[in-house]
Write a protein that holds these residues in place. Structure first.
Motif, PDB file in Angstrom:
ATOM      1  N   ASP A 239      13.885  21.507 -53.341  1.00  0.00           N
ATOM      2  CA  ASP A 239      13.811  21.346 -54.791  1.00  0.00           C
ATOM      3  C   ASP A 239      14.046  19.880 -55.165  1.00  0.00           C
ATOM      4  N   VAL A 240      12.976  19.189 -55.540  1.00  0.00           N
ATOM      5  CA  VAL A 240      13.076  17.763 -55.858  1.00  0.00           C
ATOM      6  C   VAL A 240      13.977  17.538 -57.069  1.00  0.00           C
ATOM      7  N   ALA A 241      13.849  18.395 -58.084  1.00  0.00           N
ATOM      8  CA  ALA A 241      14.687  18.254 -59.287  1.00  0.00           C
ATOM      9  C   ALA A 241      16.164  18.407 -58.931  1.00  0.00           C
ATOM     10  N   GLU A 242      16.477  19.335 -58.052  1.00  0.00           N
ATOM     11  CA  GLU A 242      17.860  19.529 -57.611  1.00  0.00           C
ATOM     12  C   GLU A 242      18.375  18.293 -56.880  1.00  0.00           C
ATOM     13  N   ALA A 243      17.560  17.734 -56.011  1.00  0.00           N
ATOM     14  CA  ALA A 243      17.959  16.541 -55.271  1.00  0.00           C
ATOM     15  C   ALA A 243      18.286  15.398 -56.221  1.00  0.00           C
ATOM     16  N   VAL A 244      17.440  15.197 -57.218  1.00  0.00           N
ATOM     17  CA  VAL A 244      17.631  14.088 -58.165  1.00  0.00           C
ATOM     18  C   VAL A 244      18.828  14.353 -59.068  1.00  0.00           C
ATOM     19  N   HIS A 245      19.054  15.608 -59.414  1.00  0.00           N
ATOM     20  CA  HIS A 245      20.166  15.945 -60.297  1.00  0.00           C
ATOM     21  C   HIS A 245      21.511  15.714 -59.613  1.00  0.00           C
ATOM     22  N   LEU A 246      21.588  15.942 -58.296  1.00  0.00           N
ATOM     23  CA  LEU A 246      22.864  15.898 -57.597  1.00  0.00           C
ATOM     24  C   LEU A 246      23.139  14.586 -56.868  1.00  0.00           C
TER      25      LEU A 246
ATOM     26  N   LEU B  37      15.402  10.532 -64.951  1.00  0.00           N
ATOM     27  CA  LEU B  37      15.424  11.372 -63.759  1.00  0.00           C
ATOM     28  C   LEU B  37      14.055  11.977 -63.498  1.00  0.00           C
ATOM     29  N   ALA B  38      13.345  12.339 -64.575  1.00  0.00           N
ATOM     30  CA  ALA B  38      11.998  12.898 -64.414  1.00  0.00           C
ATOM     31  C   ALA B  38      11.056  11.879 -63.776  1.00  0.00           C
ATOM     32  N   GLU B  39      11.229  10.614 -64.111  1.00  0.00           N
ATOM     33  CA  GLU B  39      10.394   9.566 -63.514  1.00  0.00           C
ATOM     34  C   GLU B  39      10.676   9.447 -62.014  1.00  0.00           C
ATOM     35  N   ILE B  40      11.944   9.535 -61.635  1.00  0.00           N
ATOM     36  CA  ILE B  40      12.303   9.475 -60.217  1.00  0.00           C
ATOM     37  C   ILE B  40      11.735  10.688 -59.481  1.00  0.00           C
TER      38      ILE B  40
ATOM     39  N   LEU C 175      15.254   6.392 -51.680  1.00  0.00           N
ATOM     40  CA  LEU C 175      15.241   6.026 -53.093  1.00  0.00           C
ATOM     41  C   LEU C 175      16.602   6.272 -53.726  1.00  0.00           C
ATOM     42  N   ALA C 176      17.165   5.243 -54.349  1.00  0.00           N
ATOM     43  CA  ALA C 176      18.430   5.390 -55.067  1.00  0.00           C
ATOM     44  C   ALA C 176      18.188   6.091 -56.403  1.00  0.00           C
ATOM     45  N   VAL C 177      19.213   6.816 -56.861  1.00  0.00           N
ATOM     46  CA  VAL C 177      19.163   7.469 -58.169  1.00  0.00           C
ATOM     47  C   VAL C 177      20.272   6.835 -59.010  1.00  0.00           C
ATOM     48  N   PRO C 178      19.959   5.738 -59.718  1.00  0.00           N
ATOM     49  CA  PRO C 178      20.995   4.955 -60.404  1.00  0.00           C
ATOM     50  C   PRO C 178      21.349   5.497 -61.781  1.00  0.00           C
ATOM     51  N   GLN C 179      21.709   6.777 -61.827  1.00  0.00           N
ATOM     52  CA  GLN C 179      22.101   7.404 -63.079  1.00  0.00           C
ATOM     53  C   GLN C 179      23.529   7.928 -62.952  1.00  0.00           C
TER      54      GLN C 179
END
Length: 262
Positions: free
Chosen positions: A210-217, A248-251, A233-237
């Motif tokens: 789940d890509v959305a789960e990965a980005v959320h966490l 996050l949607a863009e990532i 890829l870093a998630v700088p949020q």
């Protein structure tokens, strides 16, 4: 600071002081073969202590194999793996794993299932107290005396998480732990997992489809393709994160494009 916030901050500080050292991970040219099948092909990866990393990719890309190597359940064919503390010194981490299936003991109560995670570290009243504290972390104190068969799927997975956390691990591996849950329960569990990670400070590595789960966490998302790292890829949020966040949607879009080869 209000009384509730002060209590929460104090509990978090106590939890961190009791936890094992957060363990960083360093992999150098790690390969894994199963006969003629090369599953991992030279993985170089550094994971900082206390960080949250997600690993995603198509089925068969090597995600679960990599996680099993991190946990010592499989040995690499070649390459090196080491855990280290904040100063770079090698250590043996208190490592635990949560699978997609809760794997609870059906003949044991919720409390006793959590106590199992302590092994021989604590006994008697001390083990009970530690397990009850951990059930409080996952919001299941009121279910301590029930049987696994009396719980919902999300509750059973929270018990599995508590069993992994009760020993205060420095490294926690998560192998699709939310994959079998319905959408709303999954979102609730994501919030819980994020809260517990931020409170206890362990290093987490999550394998998910789940890509959305990965980005959320995660602070950082690794895309595997045919046993190699295709994207890191870093998630700088900041945490906590809200579903529907535009950044996050863009990532997510960048990660999906890398997985799908677009």
């Amino acid at each position: 600071m209000n009384a509730h916030a002060d209590f929460t901050a104090t509990r978090a500080a106590i939890a961190r002081s009791q936890a094992s050292w957060s363990a960083g991970v360093r992999l150098s040219r790690v390969e894994k073969d199963f006969g003629s099948n090369r599953v991992l092909r030279g993985i170089d990866l550094d994971i900082a202590p206390g960080s949250f990393v997600a690993i995603i990719g198509k089925s068969g890309c090597g995600k679960s194999t990599l996680l099993r190597i991190l946990m010592g359940l499989d040995q690499p064919t070649s390459g090196q793996l080491e855990f280290h503390d904040d100063n770079g010194a090698a250590l043996e981490p208190e490592a635990r794993i949560v699978f997609q299936e809760p794997r609870l003991l059906p003949w044991a109560s919720v409390l006793d299932n959590v106590i199992v995670g302590l092994g021989s570290k604590f006994q008697g009243a001390a083990a009970r107290e530690r397990a009850l504290q951990t059930l409080d972390e996952v919001q299941l104190t009121d279910k301590a005396g029930q049987w696994p068969s009396q719980l919902s799927g999300g509750q059973r997975q929270r018990v599995a998480l508590a069993r992994a956390l009760v020993s205060h691990p420095g490294f926690l591996a998560l192998d699709e732990p939310l994959g079998a849950l319905d959408a709303l329960t999954r979102i609730s569990m994501q919030r819980l997992l994020s809260d517990v990670w931020r409170e206890l400070g362990f290093t987490a590595v999550l394998v998910t489809h789940d890509v959305a789960e990965a980005v959320h966490l995660a602070d950082r998302v690794i895309v595997l393709e045919e046993g190699r790292i295709k994207l890191d890829l870093a998630v700088p949020q900041p945490h906590p994160r809200r579903h529907g966040n535009v950044e996050l949607a863009e990532i997510e879009g960048r990660l999906l494009a890398a997985i799908l080869g677009e």
